[in-house]
Design a protein around this motif. Structure first.
Motif, short mmCIF file in Angstrom:
data_model
loop_
_atom_site.label_atom_id
_atom_site.label_comp_id
_atom_site.label_asym_id
_atom_site.label_seq_id
_atom_site.Cartn_x
_atom_site.Cartn_y
_atom_site.Cartn_z
N LEU A 149 11.07 -2.24 3.75
CA LEU A 149 10.65 -3.49 3.12
C LEU A 149 9.13 -3.53 2.97
O LEU A 149 8.61 -3.95 1.93
CB LEU A 149 11.13 -4.69 3.94
CG LEU A 149 10.70 -6.06 3.43
CD1 LEU A 149 11.14 -6.28 1.98
CD2 LEU A 149 11.27 -7.17 4.33
N ALA A 150 8.40 -3.08 3.99
CA ALA A 150 6.93 -3.05 3.91
C ALA A 150 6.48 -2.16 2.76
O ALA A 150 5.56 -2.52 2.01
CB ALA A 150 6.34 -2.56 5.24
N ASP A 151 7.10 -1.00 2.62
CA ASP A 151 6.75 -0.10 1.52
C ASP A 151 6.98 -0.77 0.16
O ASP A 151 6.17 -0.62 -0.77
CB ASP A 151 7.58 1.19 1.60
CG ASP A 151 7.14 2.09 2.74
OD1 ASP A 151 6.04 1.90 3.27
OD2 ASP A 151 7.93 2.98 3.13
N LEU A 152 8.09 -1.49 0.04
CA LEU A 152 8.38 -2.19 -1.22
C LEU A 152 7.34 -3.27 -1.50
O LEU A 152 6.86 -3.40 -2.64
CB LEU A 152 9.78 -2.82 -1.16
CG LEU A 152 10.17 -3.68 -2.37
CD1 LEU A 152 10.29 -2.82 -3.62
CD2 LEU A 152 11.48 -4.43 -2.10
N LEU A 153 6.98 -4.04 -0.48
CA LEU A 153 5.99 -5.10 -0.67
C LEU A 153 4.63 -4.54 -1.05
O LEU A 153 3.92 -5.13 -1.87
CB LEU A 153 5.89 -5.95 0.60
CG LEU A 153 7.14 -6.75 0.97
CD1 LEU A 153 6.92 -7.51 2.29
CD2 LEU A 153 7.53 -7.71 -0.14
N ILE A 154 4.27 -3.42 -0.47
CA ILE A 154 3.00 -2.77 -0.84
C ILE A 154 3.02 -2.37 -2.31
O ILE A 154 2.07 -2.61 -3.06
CB ILE A 154 2.75 -1.53 0.05
CG1 ILE A 154 2.45 -1.96 1.49
CG2 ILE A 154 1.60 -0.68 -0.50
CD1 ILE A 154 2.42 -0.82 2.48
N ALA A 155 4.15 -1.78 -2.73
CA ALA A 155 4.26 -1.32 -4.12
C ALA A 155 4.26 -2.49 -5.09
O ALA A 155 3.63 -2.43 -6.16
CB ALA A 155 5.54 -0.50 -4.29
N GLU A 156 4.95 -3.57 -4.73
CA GLU A 156 5.06 -4.70 -5.66
C GLU A 156 3.77 -5.51 -5.76
O GLU A 156 3.44 -6.03 -6.82
CB GLU A 156 6.21 -5.61 -5.22
CG GLU A 156 7.59 -5.07 -5.53
CD GLU A 156 8.65 -6.14 -5.50
OE1 GLU A 156 9.81 -5.82 -5.80
OE2 GLU A 156 8.34 -7.32 -5.19
N THR A 157 3.08 -5.66 -4.64
CA THR A 157 1.88 -6.50 -4.65
C THR A 157 0.61 -5.72 -4.97
O THR A 157 -0.44 -6.32 -5.22
CB THR A 157 1.70 -7.19 -3.28
OG1 THR A 157 1.52 -6.19 -2.27
CG2 THR A 157 2.92 -8.05 -2.95
N GLY A 158 0.71 -4.38 -4.92
CA GLY A 158 -0.48 -3.58 -5.14
C GLY A 158 -1.49 -3.72 -4.02
O GLY A 158 -2.70 -3.62 -4.25
N ALA A 159 -0.99 -3.97 -2.80
CA ALA A 159 -1.89 -4.17 -1.66
C ALA A 159 -2.75 -2.93 -1.43
O ALA A 159 -2.30 -1.80 -1.62
CB ALA A 159 -1.06 -4.48 -0.41
N ALA A 160 -3.96 -3.16 -1.01
CA ALA A 160 -4.88 -2.06 -0.76
C ALA A 160 -4.45 -1.27 0.47
O ALA A 160 -3.79 -1.80 1.37
CB ALA A 160 -6.29 -2.60 -0.55
N GLN A 161 -4.82 -0.01 0.49
CA GLN A 161 -4.51 0.83 1.63
C GLN A 161 -5.14 0.24 2.90
O GLN A 161 -6.31 -0.12 2.92
CB GLN A 161 -5.03 2.25 1.41
CG GLN A 161 -4.65 3.22 2.51
CD GLN A 161 -5.10 4.63 2.20
OE1 GLN A 161 -5.76 4.88 1.20
NE2 GLN A 161 -4.75 5.57 3.05
N GLY A 162 -4.34 0.13 3.93
CA GLY A 162 -4.82 -0.44 5.18
C GLY A 162 -4.66 -1.95 5.28
O GLY A 162 -4.92 -2.54 6.34
N ASP A 163 -4.21 -2.62 4.21
CA ASP A 163 -3.97 -4.06 4.24
C ASP A 163 -2.79 -4.33 5.18
O ASP A 163 -1.69 -3.84 4.94
CB ASP A 163 -3.66 -4.57 2.83
CG ASP A 163 -3.51 -6.08 2.78
OD1 ASP A 163 -3.41 -6.73 3.84
OD2 ASP A 163 -3.45 -6.63 1.65
N PRO A 164 -2.97 -5.11 6.24
CA PRO A 164 -1.88 -5.32 7.20
C PRO A 164 -0.84 -6.34 6.75
O PRO A 164 0.25 -6.41 7.34
CB PRO A 164 -2.61 -5.82 8.44
CG PRO A 164 -3.80 -6.55 7.89
CD PRO A 164 -4.22 -5.78 6.66
N VAL A 165 -1.15 -7.13 5.71
CA VAL A 165 -0.28 -8.25 5.36
C VAL A 165 1.14 -7.83 4.97
O VAL A 165 2.12 -8.42 5.46
CB VAL A 165 -0.92 -9.12 4.25
CG1 VAL A 165 0.05 -10.21 3.80
CG2 VAL A 165 -2.20 -9.75 4.77
N PRO A 166 1.35 -6.83 4.10
CA PRO A 166 2.73 -6.47 3.75
C PRO A 166 3.57 -6.09 4.97
O PRO A 166 4.73 -6.51 5.08
CB PRO A 166 2.55 -5.26 2.82
CG PRO A 166 1.19 -5.42 2.24
CD PRO A 166 0.37 -6.02 3.34
N GLY A 167 2.99 -5.35 5.89
CA GLY A 167 3.71 -4.97 7.10
C GLY A 167 4.02 -6.16 7.99
O GLY A 167 5.10 -6.24 8.58
#
Length: 225
Positions: A149-167
């Motif tokens: 789920l964290a990987d999906l949220l990173i991909a969908e939101t375009g979160a920056a590398q190291g952003d803790p929020v998706p996880g």
């Protein structure tokens, strides 16, 4: 004159028949194994004994179930992609957290096997928790769900590398999922009626939703595509 079925339609019929027989065999093996595991304990039953009771060859069991644990937690049902799949399928204007909350409420109302509201679960759960390999697999499965789920949220939101929020959001959603399973399991083992368990589970989800932060509840809202 009545037409003769084409080779293609006959082939499709044959494939359908073979698939139905395959599914019947898989279900018979799994049901047989589960009954034996509940009666005698997971570790006390061998694959050879399951095969004999299900009237199939040992190789047939392994053709459908890679390891013994798959007889209780088949990958097709106990999937690490469950939470990510629910979020991926959400509609426009729905956040990740609300997608999972709404989906869980639907499963509860339908008394779904996926949420542990099937008959006999009260005997199955203690058997699973008493078997170290099954208990470990349940724990690993929960962790894998959160990771996917964290990987999906990173991909969908375009979160920056190291952003803790998706996880962190994924971990909160995973916690809700685990909490609900635990509550249903505890009440089922305690012998409560399914309707009472369902009502308590819905009340729990309402309480949890009220405690989640606005950032979690509004994270990754699906935009118009």
């Amino acid at each position: 004159m009545q037409s003769t079925p084409s080779l293609q339609s006959a082939s499709l019929f044959g494939v359908g028949l073979r698939e139905r027989k395959r599914q019947e065999t898989v279900r018979r093996i799994a049901d047989t194994a589960l009954r034996m595991f509940v009666d005698r304990g997971f570790e006390a039953v061998t694959i050879a004994e399951v095969a004999e009771a299900a009237d199939v060859a040992v190789n047939t069991v392994y053709n459908h179930f890679r390891v013994k644990e798959d007889l209780v937690l088949p990958p097709s049902e106990a999937s690490a992609g469950r939470l990510a799949g629910i979020v991926r399928a959400r509609g426009t204007g729905v956040s990740a957290a609300h997608a999972v909350l709404d989906h869980l409420r639907g499963e509860i109302r339908q008394r779904s096997r996926s949420i542990g509201l099937s008959p006999g679960f009260g005997r199955v759960l203690p058997m699973m928790l008493a078997a170290p390999t099954l208990a470990a697999r349940l724990q690993d499965l929960g962790q894998q769900m959160v990771a996917e789920l964290a990987d999906l949220l990173i991909a969908e939101t375009g979160a920056a590398q190291g952003d803790p929020v998706p996880g962190l959001v994924a971990a909160q959603i995973g916690w809700v999922h685990s909490l609900l399973y635990g509550e249903i399991g505890k009440r089922t083992v305690g012998g409560e009626a399914s309707d009472d368990i369902a009502e308590a589970a819905l009340t729990l989800l309402d309480a949890v939703e009220g405690l989640l932060s606005e950032q979690v509840l509004t994270y990754a809202i699906r935009k118009d595509t």
